[in-house]
Design a protein around this motif. Sequence first.
Motif, PDB file in Angstrom:
ATOM      1  N   SER A   1       0.623  -1.117  -0.044  1.00  0.00           N
ATOM      2  CA  SER A   1      -0.025  -0.020   0.120  1.00  0.00           C
ATOM      3  C   SER A   1       0.741   1.262   0.093  1.00  0.00           C
ATOM      4  N   ALA A   2       2.123   1.245  -0.546  1.00  0.00           N
ATOM      5  CA  ALA A   2       2.981   2.377  -0.195  1.00  0.00           C
ATOM      6  C   ALA A   2       2.673   3.542  -1.338  1.00  0.00           C
ATOM      7  N   HIS A   3       1.793   3.067  -2.418  1.00  0.00           N
ATOM      8  CA  HIS A   3       1.643   4.271  -3.156  1.00  0.00           C
ATOM      9  C   HIS A   3      -0.017   4.400  -3.377  1.00  0.00           C
ATOM     10  N   PHE A   4      -0.788   4.073  -2.421  1.00  0.00           N
ATOM     11  CA  PHE A   4      -2.166   4.096  -2.483  1.00  0.00           C
ATOM     12  C   PHE A   4      -2.491   5.608  -2.154  1.00  0.00           C
ATOM     13  N   PRO A   5      -3.530   6.175  -3.236  1.00  0.00           N
ATOM     14  CA  PRO A   5      -4.333   5.218  -3.779  1.00  0.00           C
ATOM     15  C   PRO A   5      -4.069   5.123  -5.513  1.00  0.00           C
ATOM     16  N   PHE A   6      -2.644   5.503  -5.699  1.00  0.00           N
ATOM     17  CA  PHE A   6      -2.200   5.294  -7.152  1.00  0.00           C
ATOM     18  C   PHE A   6      -1.690   3.799  -7.458  1.00  0.00           C
ATOM     19  N   ASP A   7      -1.977   2.838  -6.519  1.00  0.00           N
ATOM     20  CA  ASP A   7      -1.295   1.622  -6.289  1.00  0.00           C
ATOM     21  C   ASP A   7      -1.719   0.517  -7.666  1.00  0.00           C
ATOM     22  N   TYR A   8      -0.541  -0.193  -7.794  1.00  0.00           N
ATOM     23  CA  TYR A   8      -0.818  -1.449  -8.576  1.00  0.00           C
ATOM     24  C   TYR A   8      -0.615  -2.632  -7.580  1.00  0.00           C
ATOM     25  N   GLN A   9      -1.555  -3.779  -7.646  1.00  0.00           N
ATOM     26  CA  GLN A   9      -1.380  -4.684  -6.742  1.00  0.00           C
ATOM     27  C   GLN A   9      -1.262  -5.861  -7.778  1.00  0.00           C
ATOM     28  N   LEU A  10       0.126  -6.683  -7.301  1.00  0.00           N
ATOM     29  CA  LEU A  10       0.371  -8.045  -8.179  1.00  0.00           C
ATOM     30  C   LEU A  10      -0.276  -9.162  -7.317  1.00  0.00           C
ATOM     31  N   CYS A  11      -1.402  -9.908  -7.939  1.00  0.00           N
ATOM     32  CA  CYS A  11      -1.994 -11.013  -7.149  1.00  0.00           C
ATOM     33  C   CYS A  11      -1.578 -12.279  -8.181  1.00  0.00           C
ATOM     34  N   ALA A  12      -1.242 -13.617  -7.385  1.00  0.00           N
ATOM     35  CA  ALA A  12      -0.922 -14.409  -8.210  1.00  0.00           C
ATOM     36  C   ALA A  12      -1.350 -15.694  -7.520  1.00  0.00           C
ATOM     37  N   PHE A  13      -1.323 -16.888  -8.213  1.00  0.00           N
ATOM     38  CA  PHE A  13      -1.844 -18.296  -7.508  1.00  0.00           C
ATOM     39  C   PHE A  13      -1.067 -19.444  -8.339  1.00  0.00           C
ATOM     40  N   LEU A  14      -0.711 -20.439  -7.913  1.00  0.00           N
ATOM     41  CA  LEU A  14      -0.274 -21.520  -8.594  1.00  0.00           C
ATOM     42  C   LEU A  14      -1.112 -22.494  -8.917  1.00  0.00           C
ATOM     43  N   LEU A  15      -0.963 -23.335  -9.960  1.00  0.00           N
ATOM     44  CA  LEU A  15      -1.494 -24.606 -10.354  1.00  0.00           C
ATOM     45  C   LEU A  15      -0.713 -25.432 -10.586  1.00  0.00           C
TER      46      LEU A  15
ATOM     47  N   LEU B   1      -3.299  -5.615 -10.835  1.00  0.00           N
ATOM     48  CA  LEU B   1      -4.674  -5.120 -10.763  1.00  0.00           C
ATOM     49  C   LEU B   1      -4.194  -3.344 -10.375  1.00  0.00           C
ATOM     50  N   GLN B   2      -4.802  -2.388 -11.250  1.00  0.00           N
ATOM     51  CA  GLN B   2      -4.899  -1.267 -11.164  1.00  0.00           C
ATOM     52  C   GLN B   2      -5.838  -0.896 -10.283  1.00  0.00           C
ATOM     53  N   ARG B   3      -5.636   0.192  -9.109  1.00  0.00           N
ATOM     54  CA  ARG B   3      -6.784   0.799  -8.330  1.00  0.00           C
ATOM     55  C   ARG B   3      -7.322   1.895  -9.139  1.00  0.00           C
ATOM     56  N   LYS B   4      -8.850   1.961  -9.260  1.00  0.00           N
ATOM     57  CA  LYS B   4      -9.142   3.097 -10.136  1.00  0.00           C
ATOM     58  C   LYS B   4      -9.334   4.374  -8.800  1.00  0.00           C
ATOM     59  N   SER B   5      -8.372   5.402  -9.080  1.00  0.00           N
ATOM     60  CA  SER B   5      -8.328   6.439  -7.755  1.00  0.00           C
ATOM     61  C   SER B   5      -9.290   7.611  -8.038  1.00  0.00           C
ATOM     62  N   LEU B   6      -9.969   7.880  -8.965  1.00  0.00           N
ATOM     63  CA  LEU B   6     -10.840   9.075  -9.036  1.00  0.00           C
ATOM     64  C   LEU B   6     -11.645   9.108  -8.069  1.00  0.00           C
ATOM     65  N   TYR B   7     -12.475   8.375  -7.260  1.00  0.00           N
ATOM     66  CA  TYR B   7     -13.084   8.398  -6.156  1.00  0.00           C
ATOM     67  C   TYR B   7     -12.496   8.978  -4.997  1.00  0.00           C
ATOM     68  N   LEU B   8     -11.369   8.223  -4.618  1.00  0.00           N
ATOM     69  CA  LEU B   8     -10.507   8.682  -3.352  1.00  0.00           C
ATOM     70  C   LEU B   8      -9.848  10.053  -3.696  1.00  0.00           C
ATOM     71  N   ALA B   9      -9.483  10.487  -4.888  1.00  0.00           N
ATOM     72  CA  ALA B   9      -8.794  11.406  -5.077  1.00  0.00           C
ATOM     73  C   ALA B   9      -9.970  12.622  -4.994  1.00  0.00           C
ATOM     74  N   VAL B  10     -11.108  12.624  -5.620  1.00  0.00           N
ATOM     75  CA  VAL B  10     -12.033  13.525  -5.323  1.00  0.00           C
ATOM     76  C   VAL B  10     -12.253  13.774  -4.028  1.00  0.00           C
ATOM     77  N   LEU B  11     -12.603  12.650  -3.088  1.00  0.00           N
ATOM     78  CA  LEU B  11     -13.113  12.520  -1.894  1.00  0.00           C
ATOM     79  C   LEU B  11     -12.044  13.073  -0.635  1.00  0.00           C
ATOM     80  N   TYR B  12     -10.874  12.844  -1.084  1.00  0.00           N
ATOM     81  CA  TYR B  12      -9.911  13.372   0.053  1.00  0.00           C
ATOM     82  C   TYR B  12      -9.168  14.604  -0.361  1.00  0.00           C
ATOM     83  N   MET B  13      -8.471  14.232  -1.578  1.00  0.00           N
ATOM     84  CA  MET B  13      -7.427  15.287  -2.153  1.00  0.00           C
ATOM     85  C   MET B  13      -8.036  16.619  -2.153  1.00  0.00           C
ATOM     86  N   VAL B  14      -9.144  16.792  -3.012  1.00  0.00           N
ATOM     87  CA  VAL B  14      -9.852  18.158  -3.369  1.00  0.00           C
ATOM     88  C   VAL B  14     -10.076  18.866  -1.845  1.00  0.00           C
TER      89      VAL B  14
END
Length: 375
Positions: free
Chosen positions: A149-163, A213-226
Motif C-alpha cells: 500500500s505504499a503508493h495508495f491510492p495510485f497503487d498497482y497490486q500483483l496477485c498470483a496463484f499456482l496451479l 490490478l490497477q486501483r481506480k483512484s478517481l473516487y478517493l482523489a475527489v473525496l480526500y485530495m480536493v
Amino acid sequence: MTTFWFLFLIGIRPILSLTEADLKRSLLSSAVYDPSVRPRINASHAVHVQLDVHVVYIVGLKEKESAFDQACFIYVSWRDEYLTWNTSDYGGLDSFVVQPSVVWTPDVTVYGRLDKRLGLEFGQVRVNSDGVVNTKFLGLLTTQCAMNSAHFPFDYQLCAFLLGSEIYSPKEVAMEIKSVVQLESSKNNPNWNLDNVRKIAEPPYYWQVQYCLQRKSLYLAVLYMVPTFMHAVLILISYIVPSEAGEKISFGVSLFLSFMVVLLQLNGDLPEMSTAVPALEIFFMLHMTSGVVSLVVSAISAYITHNNSQQTVSVNKVKDVSTATTNEKRRFPNVRQRFRDTSFLNRAGFVVSLSLILAANLVMFNAKLKSSGCT
C-alpha cells in the motif's frame, strides 16, 4: 405412408438410446475401466493436461484479509487412451457426457487458495471418440494476495496463484497452461482495472498465473485530495488575519477539527497493514501538521500581542505624536527579540506551512510517478 413414418420414428429412437448406453457400458464397465488409474496404456508415459484460464470478472480485493476474488473459467483437457471407439460402429456417435466421478480426472490444485478445498471441482465431462476428454471449472476463486500500500491510492497490486498437481509427479501428470484469456467483462469492476494477466512456468511442478490490478483512484482523489487542498488554502489565509483579531485562534481550531472529521472517514478506506505507510496518509498528515503550525503561531502571536498591550497601558509616559507617526524600522539586537515580533512569526509560520503543503503534494506526485505498473 403416415403409418410407415410413425413406426420408423418409434423404432429409431430406442436404437439411438441403446447405442449410446451400449457405448458407455462397454467403455466404463468396472470390469474394463478403473477411474483411479491414470489413462495410459504404457504406465511410464505421462498424462499431458492442458489448462486454459479465462478471467470472467474481477470481484475485488479484500485488503484487510489480503484476499483476491475473481470469477473465472478454467478449461481442462487430456487424452484418455482407454476411452476411444470407432464412431461408425455406434451410429456416428463421436462424443458423450458423463459425471466426473465416472472417469479419471486430474487433481488440478490451486496453491494459495483461501477456500477449504484447494482442488478444483469440475462440471460434467465430455469424452470424444479420439480419447480427448474436456471439462471445466466455473466459479468464484478466492486466493491470497500479498498487497503493498505504499503508493495508495495510485497503487498497482500483483496477485498470483499456482496451479499444479498435489498427488502426481511431473513424470506422471504433466500440466501446462496453454493460454490465459482476459474477457471483456473483467474490465467492469468499479474499483479495480485488470491491467494484464499472464502465465509463468515454474518447473518442474507448477504454473503461476499473475494478475496486475490497477486501483481506480478517481473516487478517493475527489473525496480526500480536493477537500484537503481547500483546507491548505484556508490555512495559508489564516496568516493574513491580524493577531489582534480574537477569531484567529478559533478559526485555526475549526480547521483542525475539520481535518479530524476527514481523518475518521479516511481510516475506513485506508488499507490496514503495517508493511508500508500509504502515500495518501502521509499527504494528509503533512497537511494536518501545517494546520498545527498555523494554530501554534496564532497562539504565540496572540500571547505576544496581549503582553505588548498590557505593557503599553502600564507605561505612564506619553509619546509625542510626531514620534508615534514616524515609519522607522525597528532593529533588534538579537534573535530573541526578533521572535517577539508577530509579523516575523507569521512570515516564518507561512513559510513552514507552505513547505509542508508542497512536500505533501510532492509525496502524491512521487506516488503517481513511481506506481506505473506491476514489478
